[in-house]
Design a protein around this motif. Sequence first.
Motif, PDB file in Angstrom:
ATOM      1  N   PRO A  27      -7.508   6.033  10.990  1.00  0.00           N
ATOM      2  CA  PRO A  27      -8.044   5.334   9.926  1.00  0.00           C
ATOM      3  C   PRO A  27      -7.361   4.599   8.831  1.00  0.00           C
ATOM      4  O   PRO A  27      -7.881   3.376   8.436  1.00  0.00           O
ATOM      5  CB  PRO A  27      -8.780   6.548   9.190  1.00  0.00           C
ATOM      6  CG  PRO A  27      -8.827   7.661  10.212  1.00  0.00           C
ATOM      7  CD  PRO A  27      -7.372   7.630  10.851  1.00  0.00           C
ATOM      8  N   THR A  83       1.060  -0.941  -0.219  1.00  0.00           N
ATOM      9  CA  THR A  83      -0.025   0.039   0.086  1.00  0.00           C
ATOM     10  C   THR A  83       0.960   1.148   0.033  1.00  0.00           C
ATOM     11  O   THR A  83       1.740   1.355   0.848  1.00  0.00           O
ATOM     12  CB  THR A  83      -1.009   0.172   1.322  1.00  0.00           C
ATOM     13  OG1 THR A  83      -1.689  -0.969   1.022  1.00  0.00           O
ATOM     14  CG2 THR A  83      -1.692   1.315   1.237  1.00  0.00           C
ATOM     15  N   SER A 131      -7.309   1.159  10.287  1.00  0.00           N
ATOM     16  CA  SER A 131      -8.440   0.576  10.839  1.00  0.00           C
ATOM     17  C   SER A 131      -8.827  -0.689  10.270  1.00  0.00           C
ATOM     18  O   SER A 131      -9.766  -1.433  10.646  1.00  0.00           O
ATOM     19  CB  SER A 131      -9.424   1.728  11.059  1.00  0.00           C
ATOM     20  OG  SER A 131      -9.903   1.957   9.688  1.00  0.00           O
ATOM     21  N   THR A 132      -8.593  -0.851   8.962  1.00  0.00           N
ATOM     22  CA  THR A 132      -9.128  -1.834   8.131  1.00  0.00           C
ATOM     23  C   THR A 132      -7.962  -2.935   7.479  1.00  0.00           C
ATOM     24  O   THR A 132      -8.457  -3.946   7.090  1.00  0.00           O
ATOM     25  CB  THR A 132      -9.833  -1.544   6.886  1.00  0.00           C
ATOM     26  OG1 THR A 132      -9.163  -0.653   6.067  1.00  0.00           O
ATOM     27  CG2 THR A 132     -11.119  -0.494   7.381  1.00  0.00           C
ATOM     28  N   THR A 133      -6.733  -2.435   7.868  1.00  0.00           N
ATOM     29  CA  THR A 133      -5.820  -3.326   7.423  1.00  0.00           C
ATOM     30  C   THR A 133      -4.449  -3.497   8.405  1.00  0.00           C
ATOM     31  O   THR A 133      -4.452  -2.661   9.219  1.00  0.00           O
ATOM     32  CB  THR A 133      -5.046  -2.735   5.959  1.00  0.00           C
ATOM     33  OG1 THR A 133      -6.010  -2.467   5.244  1.00  0.00           O
ATOM     34  CG2 THR A 133      -3.980  -3.613   5.499  1.00  0.00           C
ATOM     35  N   THR A 134      -4.077  -4.721   8.387  1.00  0.00           N
ATOM     36  CA  THR A 134      -3.178  -5.186   9.450  1.00  0.00           C
ATOM     37  C   THR A 134      -1.601  -5.121   8.392  1.00  0.00           C
ATOM     38  O   THR A 134      -1.626  -5.791   7.323  1.00  0.00           O
ATOM     39  CB  THR A 134      -3.172  -6.485  10.082  1.00  0.00           C
ATOM     40  OG1 THR A 134      -4.240  -6.384  10.733  1.00  0.00           O
ATOM     41  CG2 THR A 134      -2.021  -6.891  10.821  1.00  0.00           C
ATOM     42  N   THR A 148      -2.345  -1.201  -3.487  1.00  0.00           N
ATOM     43  CA  THR A 148      -3.434  -0.324  -3.140  1.00  0.00           C
ATOM     44  C   THR A 148      -2.769   1.050  -3.185  1.00  0.00           C
ATOM     45  O   THR A 148      -1.654   1.134  -2.674  1.00  0.00           O
ATOM     46  CB  THR A 148      -3.856  -0.694  -1.704  1.00  0.00           C
ATOM     47  OG1 THR A 148      -4.407  -1.913  -1.701  1.00  0.00           O
ATOM     48  CG2 THR A 148      -5.086   0.286  -1.360  1.00  0.00           C
TER      49      THR A 148
END
Length: 236
Positions: free
Chosen positions: A105, A47, A108-111, A92
Amino acid sequence: MQSRTRLLVGDRGIEHFQQAHILLVGAGGVGGAVAHMLVRAGIGALTIVDGDKVATSNLNRQMVSYQDTVGMHKTEALGQELLRINPGLNLTLHTTYLEVQDIAPLFSTTTYSFVADAIDTLAPKTELIAYCYEHGIPLISSMGAGAKIDPTALRIADIGQTHTCSLAKAVRKNLRARGIRKGIPVVFSSEIALEEAIIGSSTDKGKRSTVGTISYLPNLFGGFMAGYILRSLSGL
């Protein structure tokens, strides 16, 4: 694709690379080199966060910079290159400047297996470092590569052991205000910056000066960072 890498790190190392997800913040001279080396080693997911566009002044050092990419967002140009290396890369792209309020944030959705900090503005850089430290997320950070020319002065050290570098000094000060004095691996140069290579004005977002750079040094910073990440992930 990974036959030569496999000879070095073995099947287990390759598996660790393929399963890793790296967050890279900053896609300029340092960050672009980090991205290339991670993807060529077989990292499975990446990412990238950066809001900047390629400028003609980037052509002297940034892997993402070509005559035909000037004006493109660095995330887009770099993403195209990385997918040419590995079309199966889980990529990403966040085409935005990372602000302090965006950091929580982002996690918050990805490790993420590792974070590579190649930010050159102080507030988001410090906040990202502190967030990773406080949440136990592995990170390596780049200090200042500008106004320097000696490749032999580069080293990896704890932030608490850095010296000479003005960016490292500012980062240490901000982290101390958060109660953080050590525990952050960084790449820095012990070379004294060349004062004549610094102009006291800049039109770039978040920068107060324009700093001279040379082709190889930011890329070496990126190589040190990628090497630290890959050695950590390989199990060697």
